[in-house]
Design a protein around this motif. Structure first.
Motif: not given
Length: 601
Positions: A462-465, A20-40
């Motif tokens: 800056t972009a990762s923030a 019924s409800t979408p998940p929410e996150h309490e804060h925005a601090v994750i690692s830059t290297f989680d957001l920018f990850s090398i993949g295929v």
């Protein structure tokens, strides 16, 4: 995480139930290297995430001493057979040899054999063991999959369900706390607690990592472990020096501590256990992969992209037409300093580079006829010029070169053609939008910056923030929010990074991000034939141009604006919620009359 019980076979699937409800996150601090990850390529949701999910599933089987008992694996999914199977074989999107992907997949299908975790071989028949659920729409997240493994006797050993939520992130329906943990497939016990912090805790009495049978773990032990993890999470948040949950809170931090946004993110990364040298090296590594991706795209000898559309590659031709090369051996000698791609230090300023990978050793003679022109046998339609016997005479044909726009477009198209071909890319923040950020950063380095390393660090942090704010406040998944969640977010992130590299104040940087997303609101995702090609590739080109324009507008506005970034992110969330599902990465729109094929990406 696992449900080890035979009765699981007869319960209604949690994978296809409604939440019924979408998940929410309490804060925005994750690692830059989680957001920018090398993949295929070609998709973070359909390639990177599922491959990681398959690898994680096998890693957990090994941890529970179940892997060697497996004789059969059943997969229930909506998309992406290729990536899942290679993930189950132990491959990781960051390190897999992209050139071997098609042949390995074909071999699995032909030989009807799967090498689980790289060493345990089982029989695997695609027709028998893979169940497609095209008819289901998932409320948890559209990109869902379930793995179930069975013994020789047909007993269910373990089952788990995953959702690929964009950008390569993977969540499990039963353990929402594990999103940032699972996505990289790292050791669960080795991750900084603050990176696991979420609103939704595991169900009462359920172990946050694994729901196992009573013979393996007592209820009291599971409750104790859940309590311990929650305490670790809460204590871990205290170690984040500058936690932020919104653009406004981020802006307040910059004012209170007299720091730039990039400095805020850098110090938060240090709290995850990275040294200054680690952060610098990892940021430069991300850029080196982005830069190499551009190089590969503009030097590709292939004429068309894979897939039945047979779409023609344009980046090599566009780059040639610009008549000014920045890669040795492609169009002209390298002039001026640059950051060496693929160097051991991943950040040294270098002159013309030697010892480049073989795939980059492509020479294009700018005076030679292009290989991409149609053969003489191909007839062209007559050009409609217009009547010369009219009060309004037709315009004579002419060509215009607009360097900034042309280079931005060329760089973005190059990245997304590599992505469409299943090459190595950086999710930024997703694969489908992977061309925007590299294109804008490349343009800064080649035409604006006099300190490339400083520009790379400032731009990407800056972009990762900004990406963290979108991930918390809305979504970065096209399956949830349409293309506004991918190219729109990438445009916003690149706008902020560009403004920061121009020396803008944090307030102006956030305004650049707001303009970047505001003019992408409502952007749908309706790819032709389910391929990340049309309109995705051109859309990245336009996203890069928009990003620079948005930054320029913010720099000229001098603090005069009406809408904040937080308001724009909320508007995007509401727009995504109201958007018809057929415009969210499904290829179900009536606008293009090409049927969706089973994607093998």
């Amino acid at each position: 995480m696992f449900a080890i019980a035979r009765r699981a076979l007869f319960r209604p699937s949690r994978l296809f139930r409604s939440l019924s409800t979408p998940p929410e996150h309490e804060h925005a601090v994750i690692s830059t290297f989680d957001l920018f990850s090398i993949g295929v390529g070609p998709s973070s949701s359909h390639t990177v995430g599922p491959m990681r999910a398959g690898k994680i599933f096998c890693a957990d089987l090994k941890e529970l001493d179940l892997l060697d008992k497996v004789r059969t694996v059943k997969i229930t999914l909506h998309h992406t057979p290729q990536a899942i199977l290679l993930g189950l074989e132990g491959s990781d999107p960051e390190t897999i040899d992209t050139g071997t992907i098609p042949s390995r997949y074909e071999n699995i299908v032909k030989e009807k054999s799967l090498l689980l975790a790289g060493h345990h071989r089982i029989d695997y028949d695609m027709d028998r063991d893979m169940l497609w659920r095209w008819d289901q729409v998932l409320n948890t997240h559209p990109n869902g999959m379930r793995f179930s493994v069975f013994s020789d006797a047909g007993d269910l050993l373990a089952t788990n369900e995953y959702f690929s939520v964009g950008g390569g992130f993977v969540v499990n329906d039963k353990t929402k706390v594990d999103e940032n943990l699972f996505y990289m497939g790292v050791d669960k016990k080795a991750v900084h607690a603050a990176r696991l912090h979420q609103v939704h805790a595991p169900p009462e009495g359920e172990h946050p990592h694994a729901a196992v049978s009573e013979t393996n773990s007592s209820t009291a032990s599971m409750e104790s472990s859940a309590t311990d993890l929650q305490e670790d999470i809460e204590s871990g948040l205290d170690t984040i020096p500058y936690p932020f949950s919104s653009g406004n809170s981020l802006l307040e931090l910059t004012k209170k501590h007299n720091m730039t946004i990039a400095q805020i993110v850098w110090d938060n990364e240090k709290s995850f256990g990275y040294s200054d040298e680690d952060i610098h090296a990892k940021v430069m590594r991300i850029w080196s992969v982005m830069d190499e991706c551009i190089r590969t795209g503009v030097s590709s000898p292939d004429i068309t992209l894979p897939g039945r559309l047979r779409l023609r590659r344009r980046a090599p031709m566009l780059y040639r037409r610009l008549m000014r090369g920045f890669y040795p051996g492609i169009a002209s000698p390298l002039t001026g300093p640059r950051i060496a791609a693929g160097s051991a230090s991943a950040g040294m300023i270098d002159a013309p580079m030697d010892g480049l990978p073989n795939h980059a050793q492509v020479t294009i003679d700018p005076d030679a006829p292009t290989r991409l022109r149609p053969s003489p046998a191909v007839s062209r339609a007559a050009r409609v010029v217009g009547s010369f016997d009219h009060a309004v005479l037709p315009m004579p044909p002419r060509k215009t070169v607009i360097p900034a726009m042309d280079f931005l477009s060329c760089y973005a198209i190059a990245v997304n053609e590599v992505n469409a071909g299943g090459g190595r890319i950086v999710t930024s923040p997703t694969n489908g939008a992977a061309g925007v950020i590299p294109a804008v950063l490349k343009y800064i380095l080649e035409f604006v910056s006099d300190d490339p390393e400083k520009s790379v660090v400032t731009f990407l942090l800056t972009a990762s923030a900004i990406g963290m704010l979108f991930k918390r406040g809305s979504t970065i998944s096209a399956a949830e929010g349409g293309c506004q969640a991918e190219v729109g977010v990438a445009c916003s992130m690149a706008s902020a990074g560009f403004a920061a590299c121009m020396g803008a104040s944090p307030e102006t940087v956030l305004q650049a991000a707001e303009i970047g997303i505001e003019h992408n609101l409502g952007l749908t995702c309706d790819p032709i034939d389910g391929l990340v090609q049309v309109p995705c590739i051109e859309r990245n080109s336009l996203g890069a141009v928009k990003a620079v324009t948005a930054a320029q507008l913010s720099l000229a506005s001098d603090g005069v604006y009406s809408v904040t970034l937080d308001e724009a992110i909320e508007a995007m969330r509401l727009t995504a919620a109201d958007m018809s599902v057929k415009y969210k990465e499904t290829s179900l729109s009536t606008t293009v009359k090409i049927p969706l094929t089973v994607p093998a990406c």
